[in-house]
Design a protein around this motif. Structure first.
Motif, PDB file in Angstrom:
ATOM      1  N   GLU A  32     -30.390 -11.317 -12.968  1.00  0.00           N
ATOM      2  CA  GLU A  32     -31.483 -11.182 -13.927  1.00  0.00           C
ATOM      3  C   GLU A  32     -31.021 -10.442 -15.187  1.00  0.00           C
ATOM      4  N   VAL A  33     -30.214  -9.404 -15.014  1.00  0.00           N
ATOM      5  CA  VAL A  33     -29.685  -8.657 -16.161  1.00  0.00           C
ATOM      6  C   VAL A  33     -28.807  -9.575 -17.012  1.00  0.00           C
ATOM      7  N   PRO A  51     -32.900  -1.621  -5.816  1.00  0.00           N
ATOM      8  CA  PRO A  51     -33.769  -2.750  -6.111  1.00  0.00           C
ATOM      9  C   PRO A  51     -35.109  -2.584  -5.404  1.00  0.00           C
ATOM     10  N   GLU A  52     -36.165  -3.017  -6.089  1.00  0.00           N
ATOM     11  CA  GLU A  52     -37.499  -2.915  -5.526  1.00  0.00           C
ATOM     12  C   GLU A  52     -37.962  -4.283  -5.038  1.00  0.00           C
ATOM     13  N   ALA A  93     -35.510  -7.161  -3.559  1.00  0.00           N
ATOM     14  CA  ALA A  93     -34.492  -7.850  -4.349  1.00  0.00           C
ATOM     15  C   ALA A  93     -33.128  -7.264  -4.016  1.00  0.00           C
ATOM     16  N   ASP A 119     -29.399 -10.266  -7.084  1.00  0.00           N
ATOM     17  CA  ASP A 119     -30.556 -10.756  -7.838  1.00  0.00           C
ATOM     18  C   ASP A 119     -30.756  -9.950  -9.115  1.00  0.00           C
ATOM     19  N   VAL A 120     -30.606  -8.636  -8.983  1.00  0.00           N
ATOM     20  CA  VAL A 120     -30.785  -7.767 -10.142  1.00  0.00           C
ATOM     21  C   VAL A 120     -29.692  -8.046 -11.179  1.00  0.00           C
ATOM     22  N   GLN A 121     -28.457  -8.181 -10.734  1.00  0.00           N
ATOM     23  CA  GLN A 121     -27.355  -8.463 -11.657  1.00  0.00           C
ATOM     24  C   GLN A 121     -27.544  -9.807 -12.350  1.00  0.00           C
ATOM     25  N   GLU A 173     -28.965  -6.589  -4.847  1.00  0.00           N
ATOM     26  CA  GLU A 173     -28.180  -6.208  -6.023  1.00  0.00           C
ATOM     27  C   GLU A 173     -27.761  -7.450  -6.813  1.00  0.00           C
TER      28      GLU A 173
END
Length: 112
Positions: free
Chosen positions: A20-21, A8-9, A12, A16-18, A14
């Protein structure tokens, strides 16, 4: 060995990324259902079917005689209504399935 997991950049996590996906997948599925061609075709056939049926009901005898005694607008309008209702019923009975994630769809890269 290199770590191939996405990083994550901008700080963020993991999670948060999940999240959002998951949100984007939900929006994609909603858009697919909204723009289903069965909905568009069925809606247009019902709309035009109503217009042509009303025209057929209000046709003069001269217009019917012009079509060799057949009230073509009425019959065409009824046919369009039936076809439009068929498309909308098909959409209701067999909705678009949600898209599968890449791992489950078999789109993953082979392991070497």
């Amino acid at each position: 060995m290199t770590d191939e997991s996405p990083r994550p950049e901008h700080g963020a996590t993991e999670q948060d990324v999940q999240r959002e996906v998951t949100e984007l997948e939900g929006k994609s599925a909603t858009a697919a259902r909204i723009f289903d061609l069965r909905r568009i075709i069925g809606g247009l056939f019902v709309l035009y079917g109503v217009i042509v049926t009303i025209t057929g009901i209000t046709d003069s005898q001269a217009a019917i005689d012009k079509a060799e005694g057949v009230n073509i607008n009425l019959w065409t309008g009824i046919g369009m209504l039936i076809l439009g209702v068929f498309f909308l019923a098909w959409l209701k009975l067999r909705p678009t399935p949600p898209p599968l994630p890449a791992e489950e769809a078999g789109d993953e890269e082979p392991v070497h």
